[in-house]
Write an enzyme that holds these catalytic residues in place. Structure first.
Site, short mmCIF file in Angstrom:
data_model
loop_
_atom_site.label_atom_id
_atom_site.label_comp_id
_atom_site.label_asym_id
_atom_site.label_seq_id
_atom_site.Cartn_x
_atom_site.Cartn_y
_atom_site.Cartn_z
N LYS A 152 -53.21 91.19 46.23
CA LYS A 152 -52.83 89.84 45.88
C LYS A 152 -52.01 89.22 47.00
O LYS A 152 -50.85 89.57 47.21
CB LYS A 152 -51.97 89.82 44.60
N ALA A 198 -35.28 90.18 46.25
CA ALA A 198 -35.10 89.87 44.83
C ALA A 198 -36.34 90.28 44.03
O ALA A 198 -36.23 90.95 42.99
CB ALA A 198 -34.82 88.38 44.65
N GLY A 222 -38.69 92.35 45.04
CA GLY A 222 -38.85 93.80 45.22
C GLY A 222 -38.05 94.59 44.19
O GLY A 222 -38.53 95.60 43.65
N GLU A 282 -41.34 96.65 51.32
CA GLU A 282 -40.89 96.12 52.62
C GLU A 282 -40.24 94.79 52.31
O GLU A 282 -40.91 93.83 51.92
CB GLU A 282 -42.08 95.92 53.57
N GLU A 342 -30.55 86.07 54.21
CA GLU A 342 -31.75 85.90 55.01
C GLU A 342 -32.22 84.46 54.80
O GLU A 342 -32.77 84.13 53.75
CB GLU A 342 -32.84 86.87 54.54
P1 NAP Z 1 -41.75 86.76 47.57
O1 NAP Z 1 -41.45 85.47 46.96
O2 NAP Z 1 -40.97 87.94 47.18
O3 NAP Z 1 -43.28 87.01 47.32
C1 NAP Z 1 -43.99 88.09 47.88
C2 NAP Z 1 -45.21 88.36 47.05
O4 NAP Z 1 -44.81 88.80 45.77
C3 NAP Z 1 -46.09 87.13 46.83
O5 NAP Z 1 -47.44 87.54 46.84
C4 NAP Z 1 -45.64 86.70 45.46
O6 NAP Z 1 -46.62 85.95 44.78
C5 NAP Z 1 -45.42 88.02 44.77
N1 NAP Z 1 -44.57 87.96 43.60
C6 NAP Z 1 -43.62 87.05 43.29
N2 NAP Z 1 -43.06 87.34 42.10
C7 NAP Z 1 -43.67 88.47 41.63
C8 NAP Z 1 -43.54 89.25 40.45
N3 NAP Z 1 -42.65 88.95 39.50
N4 NAP Z 1 -44.33 90.33 40.31
C9 NAP Z 1 -45.22 90.67 41.27
N5 NAP Z 1 -45.40 89.96 42.39
C10 NAP Z 1 -44.63 88.87 42.58
O7 NAP Z 1 -41.63 86.71 49.16
P2 NAP Z 1 -42.20 85.60 50.10
O8 NAP Z 1 -41.31 84.44 49.90
O9 NAP Z 1 -43.66 85.44 49.91
O10 NAP Z 1 -42.01 86.29 51.52
C11 NAP Z 1 -40.84 86.24 52.23
C12 NAP Z 1 -40.04 87.52 52.09
O11 NAP Z 1 -40.81 88.64 52.51
C13 NAP Z 1 -38.82 87.55 52.99
O12 NAP Z 1 -37.71 88.03 52.29
C14 NAP Z 1 -39.20 88.53 54.09
O13 NAP Z 1 -38.14 89.16 54.73
C15 NAP Z 1 -40.05 89.48 53.37
N6 NAP Z 1 -40.92 90.17 54.30
C16 NAP Z 1 -40.65 91.49 54.58
C17 NAP Z 1 -41.44 92.18 55.49
C18 NAP Z 1 -41.17 93.61 55.79
O14 NAP Z 1 -42.07 94.26 56.28
N7 NAP Z 1 -40.00 94.14 55.52
C19 NAP Z 1 -42.51 91.55 56.09
C20 NAP Z 1 -42.76 90.21 55.80
C21 NAP Z 1 -41.94 89.55 54.89
P3 NAP Z 1 -46.64 84.32 44.73
O15 NAP Z 1 -45.68 83.83 45.76
O16 NAP Z 1 -48.04 84.02 45.02
O17 NAP Z 1 -46.24 83.95 43.36
#
Ligand code: NAP
Ligand code: MG
Length: 453
Positions: free
Chosen positions: A155, A211, A213, A230, A356
């Site tokens: 997804k 959050a 995660g 991650e 962040e």
């Molecule tokens: P996010 O809001 O946590 O979303 C990540 C993914 O999780 C999206 O596909 C999102 O789906 C999904 N998701 C959201 N709520 C969920 C739930 N309750 N259950 C299951 N899945 C859920 O993060 P983002 O805003 O897309 O990405 C930015 C973050 O990713 C930053 O904090 C960044 O540091 C981190 N990141 C970390 C790495 C690493 O390797 N450490 C690499 C890249 C990014 P939808 O948004 O489609 O609803």
């Protein structure tokens, strides 16, 4: 009729596609197909599975320009970076194709028989990826998950699904059997969460915010489901006076502002030894001013827009009213633009210093001693990446060992290579991606004792 989602180009706010959103029922169907495809896929001979992954990699390489253009249109990533990612996807898939027959078990001396270990695939694995490097993050999980004989449902973040959808098509074209890899474009709350709750999904591999995660990790606890995470970062770029200060200063803006700061490895806290602080700031500003901001389809562009209006509002909530030491240019008119900024906050406990921001915002403070630099660097809930700049090899090694981070570099801002482990300490995550280490996260270790009596 399923809901549809309009996909918006963040550089100009035009609608570039309309995508049907998957529901929980669609997720259940895809998981059932993945479960059904599992037994045959895990029995594919290693050389044949490797060949299929290589054909997938070659299909990606053959379509790299299309993938790069899609990423740029959907995410706003400058085209040079998108091209680099498309090549990276192919490289990652090739690496894991080559890893298949090198992830070996062992035989162990025991009394009365022979003892051996096997790495068994987990079964159906649910992959959840973020919007900041959509296809690249997808490949980091698809490569090892498929190589080890699992079947997957993936997804992508629903706002940036286009390249992952295309990867799904290319995998099928390459001969990866139906059901082995399904792309589901749906919301995290529905489809992503279904991966967490569905009993036939044996592991969730997640990249995203800390959050979300945490929620996923606690949801997985219910079934003792395997989970790797991650997550976010707030990495330190530590510059000692004995470093090549000009080189450190020249690279520091890109180390924060690349991908418009939407990078988990962004070195967003810049720590500079006091005696070279002013010189460093000057060099930083001069290098930052060289970064071309604007149309992401132009190969000269280094900095594009932020991904959505909502994300722009989030970044602005940190920077509105803050006095910047240096502010870059940003286009006006349509698109989600935020200028690059250098801040030197007086208060190191401010949210700008601890959170962040995930935008083009660097915070910089001076330090006096090595011990102080390490203490500041480690004063964070995160521990993902970071750099140490020094010509003193002893100091560089001491600090590299003392900094709590999973992916550090010395006299460099590079964090990611597919053959080396990548992941976070503390709240930056759980488990590692890349390298042979990741294969353990997609397999169970089975031990078999055979009696000789
Ligand atoms: P996010 O809001 O946590 O979303 C990540 C993914 O999780 C999206 O596909 C999102 O789906 C999904 N998701 C959201 N709520 C969920 C739930 N309750 N259950 C299951 N899945 C859920 O993060 P983002 O805003 O897309 O990405 C930015 C973050 O990713 C930053 O904090 C960044 O540091 C981190 N990141 C970390 C790495 C690493 O390797 N450490 C690499 C890249 C990014 P939808 O948004 O489609 O609803
Ligand atoms: Mg999100």
């Amino acid at each position: 009729m399923p809901d549809t989602l309009q996909i918006v180009n963040p550089a100009n706010e035009t609608v570039i596609a309309s995508v049907a959103l998957a529901t929980v029922d669609h997720a259940d169907e895809a998981i059932a197909r993945a479960k059904e495809a599992g037994p045959a896929w895990r029995m594919v001979a290693p050389a044949d599975r490797a060949r299929l992954l290589r054909r997938f990699a070659e299909a990606v390489a053959a379509n790299a320009e299309e993938l790069a253009q899609l990423e740029t249109a959907n995410m706003g990533m400058p085209i040079g970076a998108s091209r680099w990612c498309a090549t990276g996807v192919a490289d990652v898939l090739h690496y894991f194709a080559g890893a298949i027959d090198k992830h070996t078990g062992s035989t162990i001396p025991v009394a009365g028989g022979i003892d051996m270990t096997f790495h068994e695939p987990l079964g159906v694995v649910g992959l959840i990826t973020p919007w900041n490097f959509p296809m690249y993050m997808a490949s980091w999980k698809l490569g090892p998950a498929l190589a080890t004989g699992n079947t997957v449902v993936i997804k992508p973040a629903e706002i940036t699904p286009l390249t992952t959808m295309r990867l799904g098509e290319l995998a099928l074209d390459a001969g990866i059997p139906e059901g082995v890899l399904s792309v589901l474009v749906g919301t995290g709350a529905e489809v992503g969460w279904r991966f967490v709750t569905h009993p036939d999904v044996r592991k969730v591999a997640f990249t995203g915010s800390t959050a979300v995660g945490k929620r996923i990790m606690s949801g997985c606890a219910d079934q003792v489901k395997r989970v790797t995470l991650e997550l976010g970062g707030k990495s330190a770029n530590i510059v000692f006076a004995d470093a090549d200060v000009d080189a450190a200063a020249a690279g520091a803006p890109g180390a924060v502002f690349d991908n418009t700061g939407q990078d988990c490895c962004a070195r967003s806290r810049v720590l500079v030894q006091r005696s070279v602080f002013d010189r460093f700031v000057e060099g930083f500003e001069a290098a930052a001013a060289q970064l071309v901001v604007g149309d992401p389809t132009d190969p000269a562009t280094a900095i594009g827009p932020l991904v959505t209006a909502a994300h722009l509002a989030k970044v602005r909530s940190y920077t509105d009213g803050v006095r910047a030491t240096w502010t870059g240019e940003a286009p006006s008119g349509s698109g989600f633009w935020h200028p690059c900024m250098l801040l030197t906050p007086d208060d190191p406990s401010s949210a700008l210093w601890t959170d962040e921001v995930f935008g083009p915002v660097a915070t910089m403070i001076p330090f006096d001693t090595e011990e102080e630099a390490v203490a500041i660097a480690n004063d964070s809930v995160y521990g993902l990446s970071g750099s140490i700049w020094s010509r003193d090899i002893g100091r560089a090694l001491r600090v590299a060992r003392a900094v709590e981070g999973g992916a550090l570099s010395v006299n460099s801002n590079s964090s990611v290579r597919y053959a080396t482990p990548f992941g976070g300490f503390k709240q930056s995550g759980l488990g590692r991606e890349h390298s042979m280490h990741v294969l353990d996260h997609y397999t169970e270790l089975k031990n078999v004792f055979i009696s000789m009596t």
